[in-house]
Design an enzyme around this catalytic site. Structure first.
Site, PDB file in Angstrom:
ATOM      1  N   ARG A   1      35.592  85.685  55.599  1.00 46.69           N
ATOM      2  CA  ARG A   1      36.115  84.485  56.275  1.00 46.69           C
ATOM      3  C   ARG A   1      35.486  83.221  55.694  1.00 46.69           C
ATOM      4  O   ARG A   1      36.152  82.199  55.536  1.00 46.69           O
ATOM      5  CB  ARG A   1      35.878  84.565  57.784  1.00 46.69           C
ATOM      6  CG  ARG A   1      36.521  83.395  58.534  1.00 46.69           C
ATOM      7  CD  ARG A   1      36.465  83.566  60.028  1.00 46.69           C
ATOM      8  NE  ARG A   1      35.099  83.562  60.524  1.00 46.69           N
ATOM      9  CZ  ARG A   1      34.764  83.793  61.799  1.00 46.69           C
ATOM     10  NH1 ARG A   1      35.712  84.069  62.684  1.00 46.69           N
ATOM     11  NH2 ARG A   1      33.512  83.769  62.171  1.00 46.69           N
TER      12      ARG A   1
ATOM     13  N   LEU B   1      41.008  80.117  65.240  1.00 48.80           N
ATOM     14  CA  LEU B   1      40.117  80.730  64.263  1.00 48.80           C
ATOM     15  C   LEU B   1      40.399  82.237  64.264  1.00 48.80           C
ATOM     16  O   LEU B   1      40.528  82.830  65.336  1.00 48.80           O
ATOM     17  CB  LEU B   1      38.660  80.493  64.683  1.00 48.80           C
ATOM     18  CG  LEU B   1      37.649  81.027  63.673  1.00 48.80           C
ATOM     19  CD1 LEU B   1      37.515  80.065  62.508  1.00 48.80           C
ATOM     20  CD2 LEU B   1      36.292  81.251  64.316  1.00 48.80           C
TER      21      LEU B   1
ATOM     22  N   GLU C   1      42.537  79.114  72.353  1.00 49.07           N
ATOM     23  CA  GLU C   1      41.234  79.803  72.314  1.00 49.07           C
ATOM     24  C   GLU C   1      40.213  78.961  73.053  1.00 49.07           C
ATOM     25  O   GLU C   1      40.538  77.891  73.577  1.00 49.07           O
ATOM     26  CB  GLU C   1      40.803  80.046  70.864  1.00 49.07           C
ATOM     27  CG  GLU C   1      40.635  78.778  70.053  1.00 49.07           C
ATOM     28  CD  GLU C   1      40.281  79.020  68.587  1.00 49.07           C
ATOM     29  OE1 GLU C   1      39.773  80.095  68.237  1.00 49.07           O
ATOM     30  OE2 GLU C   1      40.500  78.075  67.792  1.00 49.07           O
TER      31      GLU C   1
ATOM     32  N   LYS D   1      36.857  77.550  59.414  1.00 47.11           N
ATOM     33  CA  LYS D   1      35.666  77.423  60.263  1.00 47.11           C
ATOM     34  C   LYS D   1      34.854  76.225  59.764  1.00 47.11           C
ATOM     35  O   LYS D   1      33.846  76.373  59.073  1.00 47.11           O
ATOM     36  CB  LYS D   1      34.857  78.726  60.260  1.00 47.11           C
ATOM     37  CG  LYS D   1      33.911  78.830  61.452  1.00 47.11           C
ATOM     38  CD  LYS D   1      33.492  80.249  61.716  1.00 47.11           C
ATOM     39  CE  LYS D   1      32.403  80.374  62.762  1.00 47.11           C
ATOM     40  NZ  LYS D   1      32.708  79.794  64.078  1.00 47.11           N
TER      41      LYS D   1
ATOM     42  N   HIS E   1      35.427  58.749  50.442  1.00 43.30           N
ATOM     43  CA  HIS E   1      36.135  59.860  51.080  1.00 43.30           C
ATOM     44  C   HIS E   1      36.545  60.965  50.112  1.00 43.30           C
ATOM     45  O   HIS E   1      36.415  62.143  50.412  1.00 43.30           O
ATOM     46  CB  HIS E   1      37.351  59.346  51.849  1.00 43.30           C
ATOM     47  CG  HIS E   1      36.999  58.656  53.131  1.00 43.30           C
ATOM     48  ND1 HIS E   1      36.284  57.477  53.159  1.00 43.30           N
ATOM     49  CD2 HIS E   1      37.244  58.972  54.417  1.00 43.30           C
ATOM     50  CE1 HIS E   1      36.099  57.105  54.418  1.00 43.30           C
ATOM     51  NE2 HIS E   1      36.673  57.999  55.205  1.00 43.30           N
TER      52      HIS E   1
ATOM     53  N   TYR F   1      31.133  76.869  57.958  1.00 45.60           N
ATOM     54  CA  TYR F   1      29.986  77.628  58.453  1.00 45.60           C
ATOM     55  C   TYR F   1      30.382  79.002  58.959  1.00 45.60           C
ATOM     56  O   TYR F   1      31.571  79.309  59.101  1.00 45.60           O
ATOM     57  CB  TYR F   1      29.265  76.832  59.553  1.00 45.60           C
ATOM     58  CG  TYR F   1      29.932  76.859  60.914  1.00 45.60           C
ATOM     59  CD1 TYR F   1      31.128  76.182  61.149  1.00 45.60           C
ATOM     60  CD2 TYR F   1      29.373  77.578  61.962  1.00 45.60           C
ATOM     61  CE1 TYR F   1      31.734  76.214  62.400  1.00 45.60           C
ATOM     62  CE2 TYR F   1      29.982  77.609  63.219  1.00 45.60           C
ATOM     63  CZ  TYR F   1      31.160  76.925  63.430  1.00 45.60           C
ATOM     64  OH  TYR F   1      31.759  76.963  64.655  1.00 45.60           O
TER      65      TYR F   1
ATOM     66  N   ARG G   1      28.667  57.602  49.278  1.00 41.09           N
ATOM     67  CA  ARG G   1      29.711  57.799  50.278  1.00 41.09           C
ATOM     68  C   ARG G   1      31.068  57.251  49.825  1.00 41.09           C
ATOM     69  O   ARG G   1      31.215  56.051  49.569  1.00 41.09           O
ATOM     70  CB  ARG G   1      29.307  57.141  51.602  1.00 41.09           C
ATOM     71  CG  ARG G   1      30.290  57.441  52.724  1.00 41.09           C
ATOM     72  CD  ARG G   1      29.875  56.798  54.040  1.00 41.09           C
ATOM     73  NE  ARG G   1      30.818  57.145  55.095  1.00 41.09           N
ATOM     74  CZ  ARG G   1      32.005  56.561  55.264  1.00 41.09           C
ATOM     75  NH1 ARG G   1      32.388  55.591  54.469  1.00 41.09           N
ATOM     76  NH2 ARG G   1      32.802  56.959  56.243  1.00 41.09           N
TER      77      ARG G   1
HETATM   78  N1  PDD Z   1      32.124  80.429  67.174  1.00 41.18           N
HETATM   79  N2  PDD Z   1      37.078  80.408  68.159  1.00 41.18           N
HETATM   80  C1  PDD Z   1      36.253  79.399  67.795  1.00 41.18           C
HETATM   81  C2  PDD Z   1      36.772  77.998  67.810  1.00 41.18           C
HETATM   82  C3  PDD Z   1      34.932  79.692  67.394  1.00 41.18           C
HETATM   83  O1  PDD Z   1      34.109  78.690  67.005  1.00 41.18           O
HETATM   84  C4  PDD Z   1      34.469  81.037  67.405  1.00 41.18           C
HETATM   85  C5  PDD Z   1      33.091  81.403  66.964  1.00 41.18           C
HETATM   86  C6  PDD Z   1      35.368  82.042  67.821  1.00 41.18           C
HETATM   87  C7  PDD Z   1      34.975  83.495  67.834  1.00 41.18           C
HETATM   88  O2  PDD Z   1      34.898  83.969  66.517  1.00 41.18           O
HETATM   89  P1  PDD Z   1      33.934  85.161  66.098  1.00 41.18           P
HETATM   90  O3  PDD Z   1      34.329  86.367  66.902  1.00 41.18           O
HETATM   91  O4  PDD Z   1      34.199  85.348  64.651  1.00 41.18           O
HETATM   92  O5  PDD Z   1      32.547  84.690  66.404  1.00 41.18           O
HETATM   93  C8  PDD Z   1      36.669  81.693  68.163  1.00 41.18           C
HETATM   94  C9  PDD Z   1      30.756  80.600  66.687  1.00 41.18           C
HETATM   95  C10 PDD Z   1      30.075  81.788  67.255  1.00 41.18           C
HETATM   96  C11 PDD Z   1      29.996  79.293  66.892  1.00 41.18           C
HETATM   97  O6  PDD Z   1      30.589  78.268  66.608  1.00 41.18           O
HETATM   98  O7  PDD Z   1      28.832  79.322  67.295  1.00 41.18           O
END
Ligand code: PDD
Length: 287
Positions: free
Chosen positions: A52, A203, A179, A146, A101, A33, A99
């Site tokens: 990304r 990320l 993070e 992501k 895996h 996503y 379903r």
């Molecule tokens: N999240 N780290 C993680 C684990 C994240 O899920 C996100 C973003 C970030 C920041 O990344 P960016 O600057 O590209 O938004 C760092 C989004 C906003 C979410 O899951 O809603």
């Protein structure tokens, strides 16, 4: 204004979207996503988010997604509002199949996005700072993807909420802070701006990259180096960055008070830099 969605190219109210119970995103978290901020009707850092998404798709081997077509769908959905201050959520799953895996032989990826108005919840917090907690990083080794497998993030964020905090910071067994649950993490130590280097442990935040660029322009010394829990008593500033958070100063981590009164100088300079770039891009019709 009601959120508007686009499902495999068909625009519709978000409330009318139907997803198969056999969709692999639902069953296995087999999907990726993006979240994009829209300022004054323009998706901010759009190319970076699409790039990304391409990396995430490639990493989990979902092939054949036309990112240029996806770009047009996003623009078309924003224009259908018309949305001004908004967020775009994009999710691509491997599709629906009985379903099992392993990858199905013939599933069609499910390309879903929606746009919704954004009422910024962080206006005051950006001036006053937020409280965060720390929690062990129990995620997997590919946090650079992501993916919608966000259970560890969800549980950590809930722990933060229950502690009256705005975010939870993940740390590894050696104390390295990676993070936040949905934000990147920065600190100022010995006059230098520090953030975790890009690696599979984090990320690659789009806002993180922008902040590094702004810091370079402003000649703020930067080191891509992780901070550890042990470093916290010595830092002069800490902040979070993210698509919806932008630059969010941290005033307290667990019991450790970072500042009393006002966010630090480096944080405020970077906040102003962020504002300038986002306003400029919106005025110039997006970049
Ligand atoms: N999240 N780290 C993680 C684990 C994240 O899920 C996100 C973003 C970030 C920041 O990344 P960016 O600057 O590209 O938004 C760092 C989004 C906003 C979410 O899951 O809603």
């Amino acid at each position: 204004m009601e959120p508007i969605a686009n499902v495999n190219g068909r625009r519709m109210p978000l409330a009318e979207v139907r997803i198969s119970p056999l969709d692999r995103g639902f069953l296995f978290g087999d999907s990726v996503y993006e979240v994009i901020r829209v300022y004054a009707g323009q998706p901010f850092l759009f190319d970076e988010h699409l790039r990304r998404l391409g990396h995430s798709l490639e990493s989990i081997r979902i092939h054949g997604i036309d990112l240029e077509q996806l770009r047009k769908r996003v623009l078309d959905t924003i224009a259908a509002g018309p949305f001004r201050e908004a967020t775009v959520y994009i999710q691509v799953t491997r599709g629906a199949a009985p379903r099992a895996h392993g990858f199905p032989n013939d599933a069609t990826p499910f390309e879903f996005l929606y746009v919704r108005e954004f009422e910024d919840p962080y206006v005051e917090a950006r001036k006053q700072g937020v409280v965060v907690i720390t929690t062990p990083d129990v995620r997997w080794d590919r946090c650079d993807i992501k993916s919608t497998n966000l259970l560890a993030n969800v549980l950590a964020m809930q722990a933060a909420k229950e502690a009256g905090a705005t975010e939870a910071l993940f740390f590894l067994p050696d104390g390295t802070i990676t993070e936040g649950t949905h934000t990147s993490f920065f600190g100022v130590l010995g006059g230098k701006l520090l953030t975790a280097p890009q690696s599979p442990a984090i990320l690659p935040g789009i806002t993180r990259s922008l902040i590094l660029r702004i810091a370079a322009e402003q000649e703020i010394p930067v080191r891509e180096q992780t901070l550890r829990l042990q470093d916290l008593p010595r830092v002069s500033e800490l902040f979070l960055t993210g698509t919806t958070s932008e630059v969010l100063p941290i005033e307290k981590v667990d019991q450790c008070v970072i500042w009393e009164g006002a966010p630090g100088e480096v944080t405020r300079r970077l906040q102003r830099g962020y504002e300038r770039v986002s306003e400029r891009d919106a005025a110039s019709g997006g970049v």
